[in-house]
Design a protein around this motif. Sequence first.
Motif, PDB file in Angstrom:
ATOM      1  N   TYR A 144      -3.984   9.466  -4.058  1.00 22.55           N
ATOM      2  CA  TYR A 144      -5.165   8.871  -3.416  1.00 22.55           C
ATOM      3  C   TYR A 144      -6.439   9.299  -4.136  1.00 22.55           C
ATOM      4  O   TYR A 144      -7.347   8.478  -4.369  1.00 22.55           O
ATOM      5  CB  TYR A 144      -5.231   9.285  -1.944  1.00 22.55           C
ATOM      6  CG  TYR A 144      -6.498   8.833  -1.254  1.00 22.55           C
ATOM      7  CD1 TYR A 144      -6.662   7.512  -0.867  1.00 22.55           C
ATOM      8  CD2 TYR A 144      -7.546   9.722  -1.014  1.00 22.55           C
ATOM      9  CE1 TYR A 144      -7.828   7.082  -0.256  1.00 22.55           C
ATOM     10  CE2 TYR A 144      -8.706   9.311  -0.402  1.00 22.55           C
ATOM     11  CZ  TYR A 144      -8.850   7.994  -0.020  1.00 22.55           C
ATOM     12  OH  TYR A 144     -10.015   7.578   0.578  1.00 22.55           O
TER      13      TYR A 144
ATOM     14  N   ALA B  82       2.330   4.168  -2.060  1.00 22.13           N
ATOM     15  CA  ALA B  82       2.451   4.786  -0.731  1.00 22.13           C
ATOM     16  C   ALA B  82       3.527   4.095   0.106  1.00 22.13           C
ATOM     17  O   ALA B  82       4.313   4.753   0.804  1.00 22.13           O
ATOM     18  CB  ALA B  82       1.108   4.742  -0.011  1.00 22.13           C
TER      19      ALA B  82
ATOM     20  N   LEU C 183       1.028   6.382   7.393  1.00 19.48           N
ATOM     21  CA  LEU C 183       0.604   5.256   6.566  1.00 19.48           C
ATOM     22  C   LEU C 183       0.266   4.041   7.411  1.00 19.48           C
ATOM     23  O   LEU C 183      -0.755   3.376   7.191  1.00 19.48           O
ATOM     24  CB  LEU C 183       1.695   4.907   5.553  1.00 19.48           C
ATOM     25  CG  LEU C 183       1.362   3.752   4.600  1.00 19.48           C
ATOM     26  CD1 LEU C 183       0.158   4.102   3.715  1.00 19.48           C
ATOM     27  CD2 LEU C 183       2.562   3.418   3.705  1.00 19.48           C
TER      28      LEU C 183
ATOM     29  N   SER D 272       6.962   5.873   1.275  1.00 19.37           N
ATOM     30  CA  SER D 272       7.247   5.932   2.711  1.00 19.37           C
ATOM     31  C   SER D 272       8.640   5.393   3.019  1.00 19.37           C
ATOM     32  O   SER D 272       9.368   5.959   3.845  1.00 19.37           O
ATOM     33  CB  SER D 272       6.198   5.128   3.486  1.00 19.37           C
ATOM     34  OG  SER D 272       4.913   5.690   3.335  1.00 19.37           O
TER      35      SER D 272
ATOM     36  N   PHE E  39      -1.694   1.900  -2.641  1.00 20.41           N
ATOM     37  CA  PHE E  39      -1.003   1.387  -1.457  1.00 20.41           C
ATOM     38  C   PHE E  39       0.427   0.954  -1.791  1.00 20.41           C
ATOM     39  O   PHE E  39       1.343   1.164  -0.987  1.00 20.41           O
ATOM     40  CB  PHE E  39      -1.785   0.217  -0.843  1.00 20.41           C
ATOM     41  CG  PHE E  39      -2.927   0.661   0.038  1.00 20.41           C
ATOM     42  CD1 PHE E  39      -2.678   1.354   1.208  1.00 20.41           C
ATOM     43  CD2 PHE E  39      -4.238   0.391  -0.311  1.00 20.41           C
ATOM     44  CE1 PHE E  39      -3.727   1.778   2.026  1.00 20.41           C
ATOM     45  CE2 PHE E  39      -5.280   0.810   0.490  1.00 20.41           C
ATOM     46  CZ  PHE E  39      -5.030   1.500   1.667  1.00 20.41           C
TER      47      PHE E  39
ATOM     48  N   LEU F 179       1.121  11.902  -2.320  1.00 18.15           N
ATOM     49  CA  LEU F 179       0.254  10.821  -1.836  1.00 18.15           C
ATOM     50  C   LEU F 179      -1.224  11.215  -1.841  1.00 18.15           C
ATOM     51  O   LEU F 179      -2.085  10.406  -2.198  1.00 18.15           O
ATOM     52  CB  LEU F 179       0.680  10.400  -0.425  1.00 18.15           C
ATOM     53  CG  LEU F 179       2.047   9.707  -0.322  1.00 18.15           C
ATOM     54  CD1 LEU F 179       2.373   9.382   1.127  1.00 18.15           C
ATOM     55  CD2 LEU F 179       2.070   8.430  -1.161  1.00 18.15           C
TER      56      LEU F 179
END
Length: 571
Positions: free
Chosen positions: A531, A506, A473, A510, A503, A527
Amino acid sequence: MANLLFRKKNIQTILRDAQEGLSDSEGHHTDLKRVLTVRDLTFFGIAAVIGTGVFTAIGSASFHGGPAVILLFAFTAIACSFAAYCYAEFASTVPVSGSAYTYSYVSFGEIFAWMIGWDLLMEYAIGNIAVAISWSQYFVRVLGGFGIHVPDWMTMDYFTAHHGFNDATVALSNGTAFNSLDGRLQTTYNAWQHAPMLGNFHLIMNIPAFLITALITYIVYIGIRESKKANNIMVMIKLAVILLVIIAGAFYVSPGNWSPFMPNGFNGVMSGVSAVFFAYIGFDAISTTAEECKDPQRDLPKAMFNTLFICTGLYIVLVLVLTGMTNYTKLNVADPLAFVFQDQHSRLSNSLAGIISVSAMIVIASVLLVYQLGQPRIWMSMSRDGLLPPIFARIHPKYKTPSFSTILTGVVVGVPALFLNLDVVIALTSIGTLFAFVLVCGGVLILQRQPRRAESKFKVPYFNGKYVVPLLLIVAMLLIYLKLPGYYESLFKKEGLPMLVFFMVAILVSVYTFLRKFSLIPVLGLLSCFYLMAQESHTNWYRFVIWLVVGLLFYFTYGRWNSKLAKKEIM
């Protein structure tokens, strides 16, 4: 309140009920026929995946992305393979009809299960509307080739005819001759002009789309054996057609057509997300037949991977052949596989184009069959849990199929197919399916952390994502910052909102991956699918959110109060 919304089903209870043949909240027995083998399941998967996407949407994707659209096919296949791992583990752990709905129930809880069940209505039922409309287009074109003309007002939806009539009227008023208009404008103009009137309303509807839905619904209604036999025959024809296009088309390939490889840049490639992902939808649908498999825990995972590997290989080779035969700028047509042969202007190629067009009707019908098979079984599972009325789980005493749900699915697909537009339907189907994939990938992360998890014949391989996911990322965000100045500022405009949400998700995923050492494959599946969701337009997201809100209204007015788990808690 929160505990009621997130109450979960117990896997051992699900397996016990399924083994005893319990079908609904009243404890009635189903006795569904267990006749499907891994070959049958693979054929169902191929039937669902290779269909409308390859016979229609692949042309639009190639037009926008050029030969480089094979990269999008490869990326989408990778995203789907991550999701397939997760589906395979769930299918092996919870081998019952219900697919992502049941998987969400055991991992996230009831409110998410309802949302995904409602969402799967978007994938299967709305997706089948697109398939029925596409089949209608090929059917009308083939009849035209034999000199049989179906009145234009019986072959399209009202809004397409209305918009086309307006565009044609503008062109005619500017001095363009009618015969010089685009063929699509001529057809829509004639449809509007010659449609019968109901007061001031033009009666325009897609009759062939309705009729094919009725026929397929009948086949699905009368039994799984009949559905299996019909599907296997159609898949063999489908594979023969695809191989014919690849082998015969290879003789017409001109390598010069592959240059430029990426004519519209990366954005051009990614603009085909809906079309390309629509071409992959279906491998998950076979999980809805778990209770009709001879050995679902072993065969479902095998069939899912067989389907993905076979279809991805065929897609990539097919795109290379299509873009090699004809310049990508010509491929934005409704029937790209037939068109590339017509564009060679030879007697042999024209004959091949005719064979492909006729075969496409059979190929696309097989997709319709698989989705019409899947949706009633989702409703059946929801009815078992009390989230839908008991009638949805009613099994026909002779045919051993969910009778009421099958007929209702035919109505839900057939009637809207008379009136809806193909492009909008495809976009809604793609975003709905991606949402299901995201929840299934997330569900595996929860399943893997359960202290006393159920036995499974297939498990997602564990690779520690603690450092890999955050590093990927950070690298991606740095490259965007360096290579695309102003990109992050654009996220705060309405067109950029889906990517802004991506984002945020994500970063959160993460952080949790770093702290809790999540498994790499499910995280990458979550993810990558999210996306792809973020590549959909903001208007499509608005429609999707509205759809979910409507579904929640149904849940809070019926499902929440009639849930089987809720009744157990009261007792």
